[in-house]
Enzyme design. Structure first.
Site, PDB file in Angstrom:
ATOM      1  N   GLY A  39       0.829  -1.215   0.000  1.00  0.00           N
ATOM      2  CA  GLY A  39       0.000   0.000   0.000  1.00  0.00           C
ATOM      3  C   GLY A  39       0.856   1.254   0.000  1.00  0.00           C
ATOM      4  N   GLY A  43      -0.631   4.573  -1.149  1.00  0.00           N
ATOM      5  CA  GLY A  43      -1.759   5.127  -0.397  1.00  0.00           C
ATOM      6  C   GLY A  43      -1.331   6.241   0.553  1.00  0.00           C
ATOM      7  CB  SER A 100     -10.199  -0.377  10.499  1.00  0.00           C
ATOM      8  OG  SER A 100     -11.208   0.590  10.460  1.00  0.00           O
ATOM      9  CD  GLU A 143     -16.164   1.670   9.277  1.00  0.00           C
ATOM     10  OE1 GLU A 143     -16.956   0.816   8.873  1.00  0.00           O
ATOM     11  OE2 GLU A 143     -16.515   2.806   9.614  1.00  0.00           O
ATOM     12  CE1 TYR A 154     -11.273  -1.166   4.985  1.00  0.00           C
ATOM     13  CE2 TYR A 154     -12.488  -0.414   6.914  1.00  0.00           C
ATOM     14  CZ  TYR A 154     -11.309  -0.511   6.205  1.00  0.00           C
ATOM     15  OH  TYR A 154     -10.157   0.037   6.729  1.00  0.00           O
TER      16      TYR A 154
HETATM   17  P1  NAP Z   1      -5.509   4.098   0.931  1.00  0.00           P
HETATM   18  O1  NAP Z   1      -5.011   5.491   0.747  1.00  0.00           O
HETATM   19  O2  NAP Z   1      -6.811   3.709   0.334  1.00  0.00           O
HETATM   20  O3  NAP Z   1      -4.379   3.111   0.361  1.00  0.00           O
HETATM   21  C1  NAP Z   1      -4.642   1.749   0.123  1.00  0.00           C
HETATM   22  C2  NAP Z   1      -3.450   1.144  -0.582  1.00  0.00           C
HETATM   23  O4  NAP Z   1      -3.721  -0.245  -0.831  1.00  0.00           O
HETATM   24  C3  NAP Z   1      -3.141   1.778  -1.951  1.00  0.00           C
HETATM   25  O5  NAP Z   1      -1.744   1.876  -2.090  1.00  0.00           O
HETATM   26  C4  NAP Z   1      -3.699   0.740  -2.921  1.00  0.00           C
HETATM   27  O6  NAP Z   1      -3.076   0.753  -4.176  1.00  0.00           O
HETATM   28  C5  NAP Z   1      -3.338  -0.539  -2.165  1.00  0.00           C
HETATM   29  N1  NAP Z   1      -4.041  -1.718  -2.669  1.00  0.00           N
HETATM   30  C6  NAP Z   1      -5.363  -1.882  -2.865  1.00  0.00           C
HETATM   31  N2  NAP Z   1      -5.623  -3.114  -3.335  1.00  0.00           N
HETATM   32  C7  NAP Z   1      -4.440  -3.748  -3.448  1.00  0.00           C
HETATM   33  C8  NAP Z   1      -4.041  -5.037  -3.873  1.00  0.00           C
HETATM   34  N3  NAP Z   1      -4.917  -5.951  -4.308  1.00  0.00           N
HETATM   35  N4  NAP Z   1      -2.727  -5.366  -3.829  1.00  0.00           N
HETATM   36  C9  NAP Z   1      -1.813  -4.460  -3.412  1.00  0.00           C
HETATM   37  N5  NAP Z   1      -2.117  -3.213  -3.018  1.00  0.00           N
HETATM   38  C10 NAP Z   1      -3.411  -2.865  -3.030  1.00  0.00           C
HETATM   39  O7  NAP Z   1      -5.591   3.729   2.475  1.00  0.00           O
HETATM   40  P2  NAP Z   1      -4.913   4.457   3.747  1.00  0.00           P
HETATM   41  O8  NAP Z   1      -5.843   5.509   4.236  1.00  0.00           O
HETATM   42  O9  NAP Z   1      -3.505   4.788   3.439  1.00  0.00           O
HETATM   43  O10 NAP Z   1      -4.973   3.275   4.823  1.00  0.00           O
HETATM   44  C11 NAP Z   1      -3.915   2.329   4.934  1.00  0.00           C
HETATM   45  C12 NAP Z   1      -4.440   1.067   5.606  1.00  0.00           C
HETATM   46  O11 NAP Z   1      -4.949   1.388   6.893  1.00  0.00           O
HETATM   47  C13 NAP Z   1      -5.588   0.375   4.878  1.00  0.00           C
HETATM   48  O12 NAP Z   1      -5.457  -1.017   5.091  1.00  0.00           O
HETATM   49  C14 NAP Z   1      -6.837   0.883   5.571  1.00  0.00           C
HETATM   50  O13 NAP Z   1      -7.892  -0.036   5.444  1.00  0.00           O
HETATM   51  C15 NAP Z   1      -6.309   0.976   6.997  1.00  0.00           C
HETATM   52  N6  NAP Z   1      -6.954   1.969   7.861  1.00  0.00           N
HETATM   53  C16 NAP Z   1      -7.028   3.267   7.454  1.00  0.00           C
HETATM   54  C17 NAP Z   1      -7.586   4.209   8.302  1.00  0.00           C
HETATM   55  C18 NAP Z   1      -7.693   5.649   7.900  1.00  0.00           C
HETATM   56  O14 NAP Z   1      -8.445   6.380   8.549  1.00  0.00           O
HETATM   57  N7  NAP Z   1      -6.946   6.107   6.897  1.00  0.00           N
HETATM   58  C19 NAP Z   1      -8.030   3.819   9.593  1.00  0.00           C
HETATM   59  C20 NAP Z   1      -7.895   2.492   9.981  1.00  0.00           C
HETATM   60  C21 NAP Z   1      -7.329   1.566   9.114  1.00  0.00           C
HETATM   61  P3  NAP Z   1      -3.625   1.712  -5.388  1.00  0.00           P
HETATM   62  O15 NAP Z   1      -2.990   3.054  -5.143  1.00  0.00           O
HETATM   63  O16 NAP Z   1      -3.105   1.006  -6.595  1.00  0.00           O
HETATM   64  O17 NAP Z   1      -5.119   1.748  -5.286  1.00  0.00           O
HETATM   65  O1  G4F Z   2     -14.583   9.494   5.449  1.00  0.00           O
HETATM   66  P1  G4F Z   2     -15.389   8.257   5.458  1.00  0.00           P
HETATM   67  O2  G4F Z   2     -15.696   7.653   4.130  1.00  0.00           O
HETATM   68  O3  G4F Z   2     -14.622   7.258   6.419  1.00  0.00           O
HETATM   69  P2  G4F Z   2     -15.077   5.922   7.180  1.00  0.00           P
HETATM   70  O4  G4F Z   2     -16.247   5.290   6.539  1.00  0.00           O
HETATM   71  O5  G4F Z   2     -15.198   6.281   8.629  1.00  0.00           O
HETATM   72  O6  G4F Z   2     -13.830   4.955   6.945  1.00  0.00           O
HETATM   73  C1  G4F Z   2     -12.495   5.427   7.054  1.00  0.00           C
HETATM   74  O7  G4F Z   2     -12.060   5.267   8.375  1.00  0.00           O
HETATM   75  C2  G4F Z   2     -11.981   3.907   8.821  1.00  0.00           C
HETATM   76  C3  G4F Z   2     -11.520   3.932  10.279  1.00  0.00           C
HETATM   77  O8  G4F Z   2     -12.640   4.045  11.113  1.00  0.00           O
HETATM   78  C4  G4F Z   2     -11.008   3.165   7.930  1.00  0.00           C
HETATM   79  F1  G4F Z   2     -10.851   1.895   8.376  1.00  0.00           F
HETATM   80  C5  G4F Z   2     -11.515   3.187   6.502  1.00  0.00           C
HETATM   81  O9  G4F Z   2     -10.576   2.521   5.650  1.00  0.00           O
HETATM   82  C6  G4F Z   2     -11.648   4.633   6.056  1.00  0.00           C
HETATM   83  O10 G4F Z   2     -10.347   5.192   6.012  1.00  0.00           O
HETATM   84  O11 G4F Z   2     -16.792   8.505   6.179  1.00  0.00           O
HETATM   85  C7  G4F Z   2     -16.854   9.082   7.472  1.00  0.00           C
HETATM   86  C8  G4F Z   2     -18.307   9.386   7.834  1.00  0.00           C
HETATM   87  C9  G4F Z   2     -19.275   8.209   7.625  1.00  0.00           C
HETATM   88  O12 G4F Z   2     -20.149   8.118   8.710  1.00  0.00           O
HETATM   89  C10 G4F Z   2     -20.073   8.589   6.380  1.00  0.00           C
HETATM   90  O13 G4F Z   2     -21.397   8.074   6.321  1.00  0.00           O
HETATM   91  O14 G4F Z   2     -18.763  10.422   6.958  1.00  0.00           O
HETATM   92  C11 G4F Z   2     -20.090  10.101   6.516  1.00  0.00           C
HETATM   93  N1  G4F Z   2     -20.361  10.774   5.258  1.00  0.00           N
HETATM   94  C12 G4F Z   2     -21.381  11.660   5.068  1.00  0.00           C
HETATM   95  N2  G4F Z   2     -21.387  12.060   3.797  1.00  0.00           N
HETATM   96  C13 G4F Z   2     -19.709  10.611   4.093  1.00  0.00           C
HETATM   97  C14 G4F Z   2     -20.362  11.429   3.175  1.00  0.00           C
HETATM   98  N3  G4F Z   2     -18.632   9.851   3.753  1.00  0.00           N
HETATM   99  C15 G4F Z   2     -18.191   9.915   2.478  1.00  0.00           C
HETATM  100  N4  G4F Z   2     -17.086   9.178   2.142  1.00  0.00           N
HETATM  101  N5  G4F Z   2     -18.801  10.702   1.534  1.00  0.00           N
HETATM  102  C16 G4F Z   2     -19.906  11.470   1.836  1.00  0.00           C
HETATM  103  O15 G4F Z   2     -20.449  12.150   0.976  1.00  0.00           O
END
Ligand code: NAP
Ligand code: G4F
Length: 294
Positions: free
Chosen positions: A8, A11, A123, A125, A147
């Site tokens: 990743g 990302g 996460s 989530e 997810y």
């Molecule tokens: P992100 O920006 O969506 O990055 C996801 C990465 O995974 C991208 O590099 C994507 O590549 C890669 N990927 C997707 N499918 C793949 C596959 N089949 N094989 C190899 N690589 C693949 O996510 P992020 O926000 O950096 O989050 C990083 C991790 O933390 C994720 O696992 C996410 O679920 C977890 N997480 C995130 C949050 C948050 O709030 N950001 C919170 C809790 C957990 P491409 O660029 O090619 O799409």
């Molecule tokens: O920004 P979101 O899409 O993030 P969400 O669903 O909380 O998930 C993110 O955080 C997780 C950690 O808790 C990660 F594991 C996951 O990979 C991802 O990074 O949505 C946040 C909130 C939700 O309640 C959604 O219903 O915002 C609300 N929302 C309202 N309007 C919206 C929108 N979300 C999105 N994406 N787009 C809207 O228009």
């Protein structure tokens, strides 16, 4: 020089983690999946210092080959299908990558070198329809999306490989973390991008879904430091990382529009297209274990 593999790498978190590890003199191997056009926007500035290799969490052989060739001492598994709404429209793909992909990487570690330290990007989530407020490491899970369900699998398979094979497999249960590098479809960047466009006269409205859900939002640049600290501990464990504060999407809008002297009520339109089949209403962390131990 320690060597880290980051899945990743393209990302949000992958780019910040690569910067952190480079500052600590790591050799950084970043795994990216093949696509017809490269999408290295977040890591363009790092390409002289990291080694980007092709691999895919769908493909067991590619993971094993990367471990054999680059011999990392730490693996950070950040790759996932991470956008919650897409997990309903692509439920099987989400399970393949976000759940089974974890097993594929753990299997590669088991077969190649069990001394590799492994970080799993779990996460908040997983807490979903929360059974306790605030949420901590032993709060039971109740995921509300494909997810979330896939992440619960990734969490437990990491613990299982820790207990079955004595692999250092740590699970970081991270609450939402954001940055300027966050994908534009996530709500924080969707809002801030729209605020800028509206202020500049380039857009006239912002269509959102549920404004009442609450999130514990932190900064991605801080959270990658927690990932690294988890792998520097004596034993593998599970850690909740968050701020301990929660705000609604509505409050986020109020602040973002207010920052440029606009009233969100004049521009935000609630659109049922952005509602989810099942919502996570409230996330708030209790990160005291991480604060004490990390
Ligand atoms: P992100 O920006 O969506 O990055 C996801 C990465 O995974 C991208 O590099 C994507 O590549 C890669 N990927 C997707 N499918 C793949 C596959 N089949 N094989 C190899 N690589 C693949 O996510 P992020 O926000 O950096 O989050 C990083 C991790 O933390 C994720 O696992 C996410 O679920 C977890 N997480 C995130 C949050 C948050 O709030 N950001 C919170 C809790 C957990 P491409 O660029 O090619 O799409
Ligand atoms: O920004 P979101 O899409 O993030 P969400 O669903 O909380 O998930 C993110 O955080 C997780 C950690 O808790 C990660 F594991 C996951 O990979 C991802 O990074 O949505 C946040 C909130 C939700 O309640 C959604 O219903 O915002 C609300 N929302 C309202 N309007 C919206 C929108 N979300 C999105 N994406 N787009 C809207 O228009």
């Amino acid at each position: 020089m320690p060597t880290a593999l980051i899945t990743g790498i393209t990302g949000q978190d992958g780019s910040y983690l690569a910067e952190l590890l480079l500052s600590k003199d790591y050799q950084v191997i970043g795994m990216a999946r093949r696509s017809s056009t490269v999408n290295y926007e977040r890591i363009n500035h790092l390409l002289d210092d990291i080694n980007v290799v092709q691999g895919d969490l769908h493909d067991q052989g590619s993971l094993l080959a990367i471990l054999e060739e680059h011999k990392p001492t730490e693996v950070y598994n950040l790759a996932a299908q991470s956008f919650v709404p897409a997990s309903w429209s692509q439920a099987v793909l989400t399970a393949e990558v976000t759940a089974l992909g974890v097993t594929r990487m753990l299997e590669a570690i088991r077969l190649f070198d069990r001394s590799i330290k492994f970080y799993q990007a779990s996460s908040s989530e997983m807490f979903g329809k929360v059974l306790e407020v605030p949420q901590k490491e032993d709060t039971p899970f109740y995921p509300r999306s494909p997810y979330g369900v896939a992440k619960v699998y990734g969490h437990w398979i990491s613990i299982n490989y820790r207990e079955s094979y004595d692999i250092f497999a740590t699970s970081g249960i991270l609450f939402n973390h954001e940055s300027p590098r966050r994908g534009l479809e996530f709500v924080t960047r969707k809002i801030t991008d729209a605020v800028a466009r509206i202020k500049l006269g380039l857009a006239s409205e912002l269509r959102l879904g549920n404004l009442d859900s609450r999130r514990d939002w932190g900064f991605a640049g801080d959270y990658v430091e927690a990932m690294w600290l988890m792998l520097q501990q004596e034993k593998a464990d599970n850690y909740v990382i968050g701020t301990g504060e929660t705000y609604s999407v509505r409050e986020f809008c109020e602040n973002a529009f207010g920052f440029v002297d606009l009233d969100y009520k004049d521009y935000v339109v609630q659109d049922p297209r952005f509602y989810r089949p099942a919502e996570v209403d409230l996330l708030i962390s209790d990160p005291s274990k991480a604060r004490e131990e990390l």
